[in-house]
Design an enzyme around this catalytic site. Structure first.
Site, PDB file in Angstrom:
ATOM      1  CB  SER A  59      -0.815  -0.066   1.355  1.00 59.53           C
ATOM      2  OG  SER A  59      -1.954  -1.101   1.034  1.00 59.53           O
ATOM      3  N   GLY A  63      -5.770  12.377  -0.587  1.00 58.83           N
ATOM      4  CA  GLY A  63      -7.070  12.761  -0.029  1.00 58.83           C
ATOM      5  C   GLY A  63      -8.382  12.723  -0.846  1.00 58.83           C
ATOM      6  CG  PHE A  84     -23.860   3.509  -9.241  1.00 63.22           C
ATOM      7  CD1 PHE A  84     -22.696   3.180  -8.113  1.00 63.22           C
ATOM      8  CD2 PHE A  84     -23.405   3.099 -10.624  1.00 63.22           C
ATOM      9  CE1 PHE A  84     -21.713   2.160  -8.275  1.00 63.22           C
ATOM     10  CE2 PHE A  84     -22.104   2.215 -10.717  1.00 63.22           C
ATOM     11  CZ  PHE A  84     -21.410   1.772  -9.838  1.00 63.22           C
ATOM     12  CD  GLU A  98      -6.797   2.244  -4.038  1.00 64.84           C
ATOM     13  OE1 GLU A  98      -6.542   1.793  -5.393  1.00 64.84           O
ATOM     14  OE2 GLU A  98      -5.709   2.324  -3.226  1.00 64.84           O
TER      15      GLU A  98
END
Length: 387
Positions: A93, A132, A386, A366
């Site tokens: 990571s 971020g 969605f 992710e």
């Protein structure tokens, strides 16, 4: 035999790719494996030291070109991720967030000045970056992010917060995404800017060898030169996630391979009822099924890597197929390997429980499995689920 030897998949790799894999395996064996159980137990790893070592080997932003980056192929980058995650997901990571999120965002969307300011130091591991996007109340739906960027004269003011940000407590530069009047915009924010604060998230049960933080943006004032000029709209940060997910497709295979190799070795030496448990039918069935899924996952990752190397990019749904399948199967492999080791499977003397716990994070960061299912479903049907 090694789990990946069954189909002779090495024959599908070039000599250069095998050499890069061997290099990454050596650094993982020498620098990470002897210490990672302790890092995991302590909840801390020498991130800056590791970054400098990885930088010297050209592993940071290795798939990018220029600015000290290696310009390696997608497959080579994938193999590096696999070897690093075979040691620990948190270590992989570090490399993924540095190279495929923070560096890629600046490389793809930054100005010439931003690239020159940040990328050489990041490639060398002298500067740490973070990305971020995720917020405390906005994970899978980043379009609703609360962080705001408002113009203030010739500059900007950022307010808001980000959560679960890898490398944040140590970062020198933070790529921050915010909503502005014109839509989603990105910034390369020096972390010593007044109003910027990052605190370590502690008491994690997963990715404990990774530094994870919460970012607070309290009227952070920035010049317009900090804005990523080519980043327009939500597609910009989402394209960075697509970039990083490619490494996850390969990395999860590394964790699964390490679990399976451990289980194979253990089953060959552990005796019950007068013989090694590897000789029992149920154990062999588990080992066969896990090896089958590992092989399939590798072939999928390799296909996506070759496709990216030949075309220059992958479609989001193609990456979703890889991330959904390989992480889902990797965590199943880890859990099944744990059963082969019985009570020893939960011991820190073996890596399996650590991999299984790490993969719980990999499963949802992710892009959760559900999100990737919907990405694939939308492509198949032409209908979005969605909204």
């Amino acid at each position: 035999m090694s789990p990946l030897d069954l189909l002779d998949v090495d024959s599908l790799l070039t000599d250069e790719e095998r050499d890069i894999r061997a290099l990454c395996r050596r650094v993982a064996d020498d620098r990470v494996r002897p210490h990672v159980a302790g890092w995991y137990q302590d909840g801390a790893a020498p991130v800056r030291e590791l970054a400098r070592e990885f930088g010297k080997l050209g592993l940071l932003g290795m798939h990018l070109t220029g600015y000290g980056c290696a310009g390696a192929s997608a497959v080579s980058y994938g193999l590096a991720c696999m070897e690093l995650e075979a040691a620990d997901s948190g270590v992989r990571s570090l490399v993924s967030v540095q190279g495929s999120l923070a560096m890629y965002a600046i490389w793809r969307f930054g100005s010439a000045e931003q690239k020159q300011r940040w990328l050489p130091g990041m490639a060398a591991g002298e500067l740490i970056g973070c990305f971020g996007l995720t917020e405390p109340d906005h994970g899978s739906d980043p379009a609703t992010m609360s962080t705001r960027a408002r113009r203030d004269g010739s500059g900007w003011v950022l307010t808001g917060g980000k959560m679960w940000i890898t490398n944040a407590p140590l970062a020198d530069v933070a790529v921050i995404w915010a909503r502005a009047e014109e839509g989603v915009v990105g910034f390369a924010v020096p972390t010593d800017t007044p109003g910027f604060a990052a605190r370590e998230i502690t008491n994690k049960m997963s990715l404990r060898a990774s530094s994870t933080g919460e970012i607070v943006l309290d009227d952070v004032r920035l010049p317009d030169e900090a804005r990523l000029p080519a980043a327009a709209g939500l597609k910009a940060p989402l394209s960075c996630l697509t970039e990083a997910r490619f490494g996850i497709i390969w990395g999860a295979l590394g964790a699964a391979r390490d679990c399976l190799a451990t289980a194979l070795e253990y089953a060959g030496s552990r005796e019950q009822f007068g013989r090694p448990i590897a000789g029992f039918q149920l154990t062999q069935a588990k080992l066969a099924d896990m090896t089958l899924e590992l092989q399939k996952g590798f072939l999928l990752a390799l296909h996506l890597g070759r496709l990216r190397d030949s075309t220059g990019s992958l479609r989001p749904e193609q990456v979703s197929v890889g991330k959904l399948n390989n992480v889902r199967e990797a965590i199943k492999i880890a859990r099944t390997c744990r059963t082969i080791l019985g009570g020893n499977g939960i011991s820190g003397e073996y890596p399996i429980m650590r991999h299984a716990a790490n993969l719980e994070s990999v499963l949802t960061y992710e892009g959760t499995s559900e999100i990737h299912q919907l990405v694939i479903g939308q492509k198949l049907t032409g209908l979005s689920a969605f909204d």
